[in-house]
Design a protein around this motif. Structure first.
Motif, short mmCIF file in Angstrom:
data_model
loop_
_atom_site.label_atom_id
_atom_site.label_comp_id
_atom_site.label_asym_id
_atom_site.label_seq_id
_atom_site.Cartn_x
_atom_site.Cartn_y
_atom_site.Cartn_z
N PRO A 248 0.92 -1.21 0.11
CA PRO A 248 -0.03 -0.06 0.05
C PRO A 248 0.60 1.52 0.23
CG PRO A 248 -0.29 -0.65 2.27
CD PRO A 248 0.85 -2.14 0.85
N VAL A 249 0.10 2.52 -1.07
CA VAL A 249 1.00 4.31 -0.77
C VAL A 249 0.41 4.39 0.28
CG1 VAL A 249 1.81 2.92 -2.72
CG2 VAL A 249 0.38 4.72 -2.94
N GLN A 250 -0.76 4.41 0.78
CA GLN A 250 -1.00 5.60 1.47
C GLN A 250 -1.88 4.07 3.35
OE1 GLN A 250 -4.10 8.96 -0.06
NE2 GLN A 250 -4.20 7.25 -1.42
N TYR A 251 -2.21 5.53 4.22
CA TYR A 251 -2.62 4.28 5.60
C TYR A 251 -3.16 5.13 6.18
CZ TYR A 251 2.23 2.43 3.76
OH TYR A 251 3.85 1.28 2.78
N GLY A 252 -3.60 4.53 6.83
CA GLY A 252 -4.74 4.92 7.85
C GLY A 252 -6.11 4.09 8.29
N GLY A 253 -6.89 4.72 8.49
CA GLY A 253 -8.30 3.78 8.51
C GLY A 253 -8.90 2.82 7.33
N GLU A 254 -9.38 2.47 7.74
CA GLU A 254 -9.80 0.94 6.71
C GLU A 254 -9.28 -0.17 5.97
OE1 GLU A 254 -13.11 -0.77 5.67
OE2 GLU A 254 -13.41 0.42 7.05
N MET A 255 -8.23 0.52 6.50
CA MET A 255 -7.02 -0.20 5.34
C MET A 255 -6.13 -1.63 6.33
SD MET A 255 -4.17 0.81 5.73
CE MET A 255 -2.85 0.68 4.83
N ILE A 256 -6.88 -1.15 7.52
CA ILE A 256 -5.48 -1.93 8.37
C ILE A 256 -6.33 -3.72 9.01
CG2 ILE A 256 -4.09 -0.32 8.82
CD1 ILE A 256 -7.13 -1.66 12.07
N SER A 257 -5.77 -4.12 9.31
CA SER A 257 -6.14 -5.06 10.07
C SER A 257 -6.05 -5.51 11.76
CB SER A 257 -5.29 -6.64 9.43
OG SER A 257 -5.80 -7.92 10.32
N GLN A 258 -4.78 -4.88 11.70
CA GLN A 258 -4.28 -4.92 13.18
C GLN A 258 -3.13 -3.61 12.69
OE1 GLN A 258 -3.00 -8.63 15.83
NE2 GLN A 258 -3.57 -7.18 18.15
N VAL A 259 -3.27 -2.78 14.63
CA VAL A 259 -2.09 -1.85 14.93
C VAL A 259 -1.88 -2.44 16.38
CG1 VAL A 259 -1.65 0.29 14.80
CG2 VAL A 259 -3.34 -0.55 13.06
N THR A 260 -0.52 -2.24 16.42
CA THR A 260 -0.40 -1.52 18.01
C THR A 260 0.99 -0.76 18.32
OG1 THR A 260 1.87 -2.96 18.00
CG2 THR A 260 -0.55 -4.38 17.88
N ARG A 261 1.29 -0.12 19.44
CA ARG A 261 2.04 0.69 18.92
C ARG A 261 3.33 0.17 18.10
NH1 ARG A 261 2.32 3.40 25.18
NH2 ARG A 261 0.57 3.28 25.37
N THR A 262 4.00 -0.86 18.08
CA THR A 262 5.31 -1.26 17.22
C THR A 262 4.86 -1.76 16.10
OG1 THR A 262 5.25 -2.57 18.08
CG2 THR A 262 6.06 -1.25 19.31
N ALA A 263 3.26 -1.75 15.09
CA ALA A 263 3.46 -2.34 14.13
C ALA A 263 2.06 -2.47 14.06
CB ALA A 263 3.74 -3.94 14.08
N THR A 264 2.01 -2.47 12.09
CA THR A 264 1.05 -2.81 11.24
C THR A 264 0.42 -3.96 10.91
OG1 THR A 264 0.29 -0.57 11.79
CG2 THR A 264 -1.20 -1.73 10.80
N THR A 265 -0.74 -4.67 10.54
CA THR A 265 -0.72 -5.24 9.20
C THR A 265 -1.70 -4.79 8.62
OG1 THR A 265 -2.13 -6.90 10.82
CG2 THR A 265 -0.09 -7.40 11.00
N TYR A 266 -1.87 -5.48 7.48
CA TYR A 266 -3.09 -4.75 6.53
C TYR A 266 -3.67 -5.80 6.44
CZ TYR A 266 0.99 -1.22 6.45
OH TYR A 266 2.06 -1.26 6.66
N LYS A 267 -5.31 -5.25 5.50
CA LYS A 267 -6.22 -6.36 4.73
C LYS A 267 -5.22 -6.33 3.86
CE LYS A 267 -10.10 -4.15 7.12
NZ LYS A 267 -11.68 -3.64 7.36
N ARG A 268 -6.05 -7.91 3.49
CA ARG A 268 -6.26 -8.42 2.00
C ARG A 268 -6.56 -7.13 0.66
NH1 ARG A 268 -4.88 -13.44 1.73
NH2 ARG A 268 -5.48 -13.60 -0.40
N ALA A 269 -5.80 -7.70 -0.69
CA ALA A 269 -6.24 -6.20 -1.53
C ALA A 269 -7.66 -6.66 -2.10
CB ALA A 269 -5.48 -6.80 -3.04
N PRO A 270 -8.60 -6.33 -2.19
CA PRO A 270 -8.12 -5.17 -2.65
C PRO A 270 -8.59 -4.08 -1.21
CG PRO A 270 -10.50 -5.04 -3.43
CD PRO A 270 -10.14 -6.14 -2.62
N LEU A 271 -8.64 -4.28 -0.04
CA LEU A 271 -8.94 -3.22 0.58
C LEU A 271 -8.14 -2.88 1.44
CD1 LEU A 271 -11.72 -4.64 2.63
CD2 LEU A 271 -12.12 -3.16 1.47
N LYS A 272 -7.16 -3.50 1.24
CA LYS A 272 -5.48 -2.50 1.43
C LYS A 272 -5.19 -1.32 0.90
CE LYS A 272 -2.30 -5.39 -0.49
NZ LYS A 272 -1.26 -6.63 -0.51
N PHE A 273 -5.49 -1.11 -0.52
CA PHE A 273 -5.00 0.08 -1.05
C PHE A 273 -6.01 1.00 -1.26
CE2 PHE A 273 -3.40 -3.95 -2.51
CZ PHE A 273 -2.60 -3.24 -3.04
#
Length: 411
Positions: A248-273
């Protein structure tokens, strides 16, 4: 061919307006197509009765908006014959789609010493992102040249695409001279060396039936406003495996799977974009535009437009003192005729035509390297859509003659 042109034109209220007290002949469709009533009505209905944010709510309005929004993904999948709706990413435009691929995918696969190949006729949106990628990664940007008639030189393409090539990015249809590029041959050359084929479909999507699987395009980009949808909505198609690989080239709401203080994982395509609140109404309007084009039939649209293009092109070519760029026969182009009147600046041509109710584009059309090859700084450009008619063509031809007479022979 039973083409109900007057019924179609009634779906576009703007076409009945007068410009400078003259009948409107709208011939700037390559820049933006007008919207039919079903599109504006669908968007209006969404805002009146279904407006809510998508994906995030469990209440009825949000669920209705989400169902409509995601339903468009399936409509687009069918329209371009993608394998899965998960291969359809909503963006703002063709420009954003191509930039996303250059940054999110190109940065992964292009390294120092690699080559990126485009044609000299590309729109800046399919040129500058690759320039920037080559600069970032220490790669070389190479250009496929054109034949004298404006068609792509396949012999030169075969020379430019080598074992070092990682990306080949070309327009399906050119935005200045309307040439339909030989995609089958380009696909074979590209994949034979293990490179990726990225197609700018902005000028093709409203003129012919697009089948991304038959094209075997790795990525295909287009904009809604080129096909009767609202502005601000675009599509990026990508093969499923490549979208999963792409970052992904933009980050923020909706495209994430889980966010901690130190790391983020993303949803699968296409939502991660699709970070943040998307252009929900634009996507819903895009769905209505797809329905409208499907009902007309893309093959029927292409046939009808060809019937207009042939006489229009021949009549412009026949005017003394007018230069037409690109192929001189309609069989070799789609939608677009770029021309100049000798001794008259293209902006004066467009202004003069506007006074006569004829709306065309003038400028370099975001294709300055091509302008340099044509040895001009700008052209006037008339571009057709399926709602144009013979009266529009007649008005353009008469207008060109009047503008030429005014600027070159007025005492």
């Amino acid at each position: 061919m039973n083409w109900q042109i007057e019924a179609i034109r009634r779906d576009f209220p703007i076409l009945s307006h007068r410009i400078n007290k003259e009948r409107l002949a709208y011939l700037d469709n390559a820049a933006t197509m007008q919207q039919p009533r079903p599109v504006t009505a669908t968007v209006d209905r969404y805002y009146r009765y279904d407006h809510a944010n998508v994906h995030r709510g469990v209440y009825t309005l949000s669920e209705r908006a989400t169902e409509a929004y995601e339903g468009v993904r399936e409509k687009v999948r069918h329209f371009i014959h993608a394998h899965s709706a998960d291969e359809i990413v909503f963006t703002r435009s063709t420009t954003e789609s191509l930039n996303m691929v250059a940054r999110g995918f190109g940065d992964q696969v292009v390294n120092a010493g690699d080559e990126i190949v485009i044609s000299v006729a590309e729109h800046h949106s399919n040129l500058v992102p690759w320039q920037q990628l080559a600069e970032r990664r220490g790669a070389k940007l190479k250009y496929i040249e054109l034949n004298p008639d404006g068609s792509l030189d396949l012999e030169n393409a075969a020379q430019q695409i080598t074992a070092k090539t990682k990306i080949v990015a070309v327009a399906h249809v050119g935005n200045v001279i309307g040439v339909l590029n030989p995609m089958s041959a380009l696909e074979a050359l590209t994949h034979a060396v293990g490179a990726y084929l990225i197609v700018d479909g902005a000028q093709a999507i409203s003129h012919l039936k697009v089948d991304v699987q038959a094209l075997n395009a790795d990525f295909y980009a287009f904009s809604g406003h080129k096909m009767g949808a609202p502005t601000g909505i675009g599509v990026l198609y990508g093969k499923a495996a490549l979208l999963e690989q792409m970052a992904p080239v933009q980050y923020g709401g909706e495209m994430i799977s889980q966010v901690t203080r130190t790391a983020t994982t993303y949803k699968r395509a296409p939502l991660k974009f699709e970070a943040g609140t998307p252009n929900i109404s634009g996507a819903i309007g895009l769905g209505a535009a797809v329905d409208y084009l499907d009902a007309l039939g893309m093959n029927a649209i292409q046939t009808y437009e060809a019937q207009l293009m042939g006489p229009m092109l021949a009549r412009i070519v026949a005017i003394d003192g007018v230069t037409v760029y690109g192929p001189q026969t309609a069989a070799d182009r789609l939608g677009v005729v770029s021309f100049n009147i000798d001794g008259v600046h293209p902006h004066d041509v467009a202004t003069g035509l506007d006074m006569l109710g004829v709306e065309v584009r003038a400028g370099h059309h975001c294709a300055q390297p091509l302008m340099q090859d044509l040895n001009v700084t700008a052209t006037a450009r008339a571009s057709l859509a399926f709602y144009n008619n013979q009266a529009d063509v007649d008005q353009l031809i008469d207008g060109i003659k009047q503008v030429k007479e005014f600027f070159l022979h007025e005492s």
